[in-house]
Design an enzyme around this catalytic site. Structure first.
Site, PDB file in Angstrom:
ATOM      1  CG  ASP A 166      -2.510  -1.444   7.290  1.00 40.95           C
ATOM      2  OD1 ASP A 166      -3.556  -2.124   7.231  1.00 40.95           O
ATOM      3  OD2 ASP A 166      -1.845  -1.133   6.288  1.00 40.95           O
ATOM      4  CE  LYS A 205       7.359  -1.801   2.987  1.00 38.90           C
ATOM      5  NZ  LYS A 205       6.229  -2.270   3.755  1.00 38.90           N
ATOM      6  N   GLY A 242       3.927   1.531  -1.285  1.00 34.22           N
ATOM      7  CA  GLY A 242       4.787   1.706  -2.455  1.00 34.22           C
ATOM      8  C   GLY A 242       5.584   0.442  -2.740  1.00 34.22           C
ATOM      9  N   GLY A 264       0.816  -1.204   0.000  1.00 35.22           N
ATOM     10  CA  GLY A 264       0.000   0.000   0.000  1.00 35.22           C
ATOM     11  C   GLY A 264       0.848   1.252   0.000  1.00 35.22           C
TER      12      GLY A 264
END
Ligand SMILES: *[C@@H]1O[C@H](CO)[C@@H](O)[C@H](O)[C@H]1NC(C)=O
Ligand SMILES: *[C@@H]1O[C@H](CO)[C@@H](O)[C@H](O)[C@H]1NC(C)=O
Ligand SMILES: *[C@@H]1O[C@H](CO)[C@@H](O)[C@H](O)[C@H]1NC(C)=O
Ligand SMILES: *[C@@H]1O[C@H](CO)[C@@H](O)[C@H](O)[C@H]1NC(C)=O
Ligand SMILES: *[C@@H]1O[C@H](CO)[C@@H](O)[C@H](O)[C@H]1NC(C)=O
Ligand SMILES: *[C@@H]1O[C@H](CO)[C@@H](O)[C@H](O)[C@H]1NC(C)=O
Ligand SMILES: *[C@@H]1O[C@H](CO)[C@@H](O)[C@H](O)[C@H]1NC(C)=O
Ligand SMILES: *[C@@H]1O[C@H](CO)[C@@H](O)[C@H](O)[C@H]1NC(C)=O
Ligand SMILES: *[C@@H]1O[C@H](CO)[C@@H](O)[C@H](O)[C@H]1NC(C)=O
Length: 890
Positions: free
Chosen positions: A706, A610, A594, A592
């Protein structure tokens, strides 16, 4: 103190590892009087079951290598401390120095534990000796988990525990624990008590901390044959705290009792060595006294009268035997003639005596040698423990006198690579006769104190880089024949009598330029100071950024040495990122936030890089602080953020590389390698541990926001670690970036109360974790897409749970290879996580302990594929040395 409070302190302590002294203090506060070290552990941690904080060994060791026990045996013993160890292939003796707060003259329980665990795959149990300070304590020779325990009163402020290689394998250690004891108990005239057996009689339970505040390990023993077990749980609700021995109530509330008032209660044991001295400690408490009854007991050891005691209701009594020895040892407890109740015994301890014949090196000499070692970083394998004692392990390069507290009489550090000045601590070696410092790179002048050393007869300083002149006092001693002095091979050293004058000569000549040199030097110094000040301010800023946003930053890792170094290492430049990722060559994932690229640090370590977009709302400072915070959160079940880069328009985060991908991929129907039930349980426990740490181990708590199976990654050992924690706060996911009131989280995992609460809390993470559990059980994703439509996993699973149809709930790919009870239990745990009403949801502590229990049952039911079929051992296993066969009753 509540558990969360303890955890808080734990965090604080790890944070203060930036200053080692502080860390020690903080740890001492958590378990006052305790030092607990888990050798080879990846980090400091709180053992929930024992309620003890264990430190990893980084602060205590600089020799040896960390190892992990064989994966075949790793689950045989539940104790975390048994899973890693430190081995010492080099040197005959390797020692740890413990510095207990209370120092010398106090009694400490010192326990060293060992778990060979076939770490080297050779299946050959090493045997080696254990020394405490300068004396023999015990021999270690066991293939399974074993502890050696001693009640020791150190003569100095330190305690050294040494592992001695006796030629029967590489010494190792798994854990070292120290507890301060009450000085009025376990005292004997000479030597120290070494525990052989300690029994909680009439009970099947083993107790130690937290039940036992001193963390003695009480093994269970139920004797039969004319003896019965008795217990009275109500009796023991009363506190025994004013009794110095503080035997836990749980231990005292059960006992072994003779059946008839006229029967004796006898225990027998044999000793291999009849000269060994034994002490037996009896612990009694009356559990059953009724009106008009009365219990009076007489104890005999070796049929010699020891003592008669009358038991009063609920009042603990401890009786220590006199020293005894012999091959066949007997102890008998009889009721006296007037007693109306039979003999009973609640708990008993058997000790042998470790004679402590040796005294350590004279303290000034000891300190001077440690200072010399520190100053010159003399890396010699033999420089461990006490310099002189025991003689066969004394340090290379020195000789000692035979005084009861030995003095160092000669020191030879010739050709040892010494650099710098001649250490002043040498002057404290007042008994040294011969001092050889030749063929090193010593600089500076020949110090005057050498002439003051009262015993010095031979001094060799040749082959160094000493300068200046030789002190007159020293020259005088040479000329009168009391000192043999060698100074050859120091080209800048002036040895002649008139060198003082010749030395001054150039200064006189240079009078005119001296002030210029001085002023240039002063200017340089000023510039330097200015530069330092600027640096200092910049660095202060960096520190403040971190500390102000995270108040006493939660979880710095023990290894990180100082924020400054840390931040420098963590901050990568864009050039470095491009190099590390080989110009963004390999994409290993796309989340989500990248794309994720494979990278390789200069030392070869693989990393995941990341790339992500920074929230437009986030200021530079917030990003910086947040990233800094995340780089200091370390736990074995959290993917470590190694560093970050903020030079790109898109930020880069550098993570530990997890070679086995994420849990979602493994659960997917397309993956040919099906996770077994026990693997799923292990993943659940791992993830729960990570989340529990974020919630309870950090202050302020970190809310993941998350959590989902794609965010739970697996390393090469299939150990699960949570990633992306704390990111929702600092970053906005790409697809959300246009939504102004974007909720953090992913559909399917999102707390249904989120819209009501309007913010995330720990309970939102718990909900997500419940969904993760259901995925592990069923194999389905959180949102099930089928030809019939889209369905939430809870909608799918709830009717099946109501019907009790566990076979349909469990992932068909498990092929029925699971224990139904175990799956039910996890379903129940998952259900406890997902009530719509947040307050009804369980907390992470509870979830974790329930899951651990499931895993334990799963493993002990023999289903686990990770286990060998070798015999299972009890939780704490044997505590003691197996010198003799343990006592039996008749
Ligand atoms: C260690 O124990 C084994 C088995 O009891 C024994 O055969 C061996 O001699 C012992 N080794 C040493 C060095 O004591
Ligand atoms: C106890 O011992 C006495 C004498 O040996 C015997 O008479 C009595 O029956 C015994 N009582 C029980 C309960 O065994
Ligand atoms: C017996 O124990 C004594 C004292 O601990 C010790 O000095 C002696 O060496 C031991 N003897 C044997 C055969 O182990
Ligand atoms: C247990 O202890 C309580 C309190 O001393 C006593 O009243 C009770 O009788 C005891 N129970 C038994 C079974 O001995
Ligand atoms: C201890 O018990 C054994 C076995 O019953 C016996 O042979 C021995 O004489 C007893 N020893 C003493 C000192 O009473
Ligand atoms: C001596 O110094 C070395 C290197 O600094 C260190 O590894 C070792 O532990 C020191 N020895 C002692 C006894 O302190
Ligand atoms: C210690 O004594 C031995 C035997 O006398 C001698 O060979 C050795 O050189 C001495 N070591 C030092 C450091 O003086
Ligand atoms: C010190 O050791 C060196 C060898 O390492 C030896 O040559 C020298 O004689 C020794 N010095 C003394 C005083 O024993
Ligand atoms: C020398 O010993 C004294 C007294 O023990 C101590 O105070 C001092 O710090 C020592 N000096 C050095 C340089 O080690």
């Amino acid at each position: 103190m509540g558990r969360s409070m303890l955890l808080l302190l734990w965090c604080a302590s790890i944070a203060s590892s930036l200053a080692p002294g502080l860390k020690l203090l903080a740890l001492a506060q958590q378990n006052p009087g305790f030092i607990s070290i888990d050798y080879g552990a990846p980090n400091d941690y709180h053992d929930d079951q024992l309620d003890i904080y264990y430190e990893d060994d980084t602060r205590f060791v600089d020799s040896g290598t960390n190892m992990q026990v064989s994966t075949r045996v790793i689950y045989q013993n539940n104790l975390q401390q048994s899973k890693n160890l430190r081995i010492f292939p080099n040197g005959k003796r390797n020692c740890y120095t413990l510095m207990p707060d209370k120092g010398k003259g106090n009694t400490y329980l010192v326990r060293a534990s060992f778990s060979y665990g076939n770490y080297d795959g050779k299946n050959q149990t090493p045997a080696f000796d254990l020394h405490i300070d300068v004396n023999y304590w015990n021999t270690v020779n066991s293939s399974s988990w074993i502890s050696k325990e001693i009640f020791y009163t150190p003569p100095r402020d330190y305690i050294q525990v040494c592992l001695v290689n006796t030629g029967s394998g590489v010494p190792f250690i798994s854990a070292l624990e120290l507890q301060l004891m009450d000085n009025s108990i376990y005292q004997i005239n000479s030597g120290a008590l070494v525990t052989n057996w300690r029994y909680n009689l009439g009970s099947l339970n083993i107790y130690r901390h937290p039940e036992d505040v001193c963390d003695r390990i009480w093994n269970s023993e139920t004797y039969s044959g004319g003896l019965s077990s008795v217990s009275n749980t109500t009796a023991i609700a009363t506190s025994t705290s004013n009794d110095a021995y503080k035997v836990p109530p749980e231990v005292l509330m059960t006992a072994t009792q003779a059946q008839n008032v006229t029967d004796p209660l006898s225990l027998y044991w044999t000793s291999d060595n009849s000269t060994i001295v034994w002490y037996v400690y009896f612990h009694f408490v009356e559990l059953q006294l009724q009106n008009g009854q009365f219990r009076e007991l007489t104890m005999y050891v070796q049929d010699t009268f020891v003592k008669t005691v009358m038991l009063e209701n609920l009042k603990p009594v401890t009786v220590a035997s006199l020293p005894i020895s012999g091959h066949n040892l007997n102890l008998t407890i009889s009721a006296t003639a007037r007693s109306s109740l039979p003999p009973l015994l609640n708990a008993v301890e058997f000790f042998t005596v470790a004679q402590l014949p040796n005294s350590p090196t004279f303290l000034d000499d000891f300190n001077a040698m440690y200072d010399i070692n520190k100053t010159y970083e003399v890396i010699r394998a033999s420089w461990q423990g006490d310099p002189c004692i025991p003689i066969q392990y004394s340090w290379n390069g020195l000789n000692c006198s035979s005084d009861s507290s030995p003095r160092i009489i000669s020191l030879n550090l010739s050709s040892s690579g010494l650099k710098g000045l001649i250490a002043t601590s040498i002057s404290n070696l007042t008994a040294v006769v011969s001092l050889d410092l030749s063929n090193n790179s010593l600089t500076g002048s020949v110090p005057d104190f050498l002439a003051q050393m009262p015993s010095l007869k031979v001094l060799n300083l040749s082959g160094n880089n000493l300068n200046g002149s030789v002190p007159q006092t020293l020259l005088k001693k040479t000329t009168d024949g009391s000192l043999l002095l060698s100074l050859d091979g120091n080209p800048n050293l002036c040895q002649s009598d008139n060198c003082q004058t010749s030395n001054v000569q150039p200064k006189k000549k240079g009078i005119s330029i001296a002030p210029i040199i001085a002023s240039v030097a002063a200017a340089l110094v000023l510039i330097l100071v200015g530069a330092l000040a600027v640096l200092w301010i910049i660095k202060r800023r960096q520190i403040q950024n971190v500390t102000t946003t995270t108040t006493a930053t939660n979880s710095t890792r023990g290894e990180s040495t100082g924020t400054l170094r840390l931040s420098k290492n963590q901050l990568f430049t864009s050039t470095e990122i491009t190099r590390i990722t080989d110009n963004f060559g390999t994409i290993i994932g796309e989340g989500g936030f990248g794309k994720v690229y494979l990278g390789r640090l200069d030392n070869g370590t693989k990393v995941a890089v990341k790339m992500l977009s920074r929230s437009s709302k986030q200021g530079y400072k917030e990003f910086h602080a947040e990233a800094q915070l995340l780089t200091v959160v370390h736990h074995r079940n959290l993917v470590s953020l190694i560093g970050y880069c903020e030079e790109f328009e898109n930020m880069a985060l550098i993570y530990e590389f997890m070679s086995n991908g994420n849990v979602r991929q493994h659960l997917s129907a397309h993956n040919p390698n099906v996770l077994s039930w026990s693997q799923r349980l292990q993943i659940a426990v791992d993830a729960a541990q990570g989340l529990e740490y974020l919630h309870n181990g950090c202050k302020p708590p970190i809310i993941h926001r998350d959590l989902k199976t794609p965010n739970i990654l697996l390393n090469e050992n299939m150990q699960a670690k949570i990633c992306d924690f704390g990111l929702s706060k600092a970053f906005v996911r790409e697809q959300d970036s246009y939504i102004s009131t974007c909720p953090a989280g992913t559909p399917g995992y999102l707390d249904p109360e989120f819209h009501i609460l309007g913010h995330s809390s720990q309970k939102s993470d718990i909900y997500s974790f419940g969904i993760v559990l259901f995925e592990l059980i069923t194999g389905h994703p959180a949102i099930i897409r089928s030809p019939e439509g889209i369905m939430h996993i809870l909608q799918w699973v709830t009717p099946l749970i109501e019907r009790g149809d566990i076979q349909s709930i469990a992932d068909p790919r498990l092929n029925g290879q699971f224990n139904i009870g175990s799956v039910w239990k996890v379903v129940e745990i998952a259900m406890a996580c997902v009530p719509t009403n947040a307050v009804e949801r369980a907390d992470m502590n509870h979830v974790l302990s329930e899951l651990k229990e499931c895993l334990t049952v799963e493993i002990s039911s023999g289903r686990s594929q990770r286990m060998g079929n070798s015999e299972r051992r009890s939780e704490f296993d044997t505590t003691t040395m197996e010198l003799d066969s343990p006592p039996y009753a008749r």
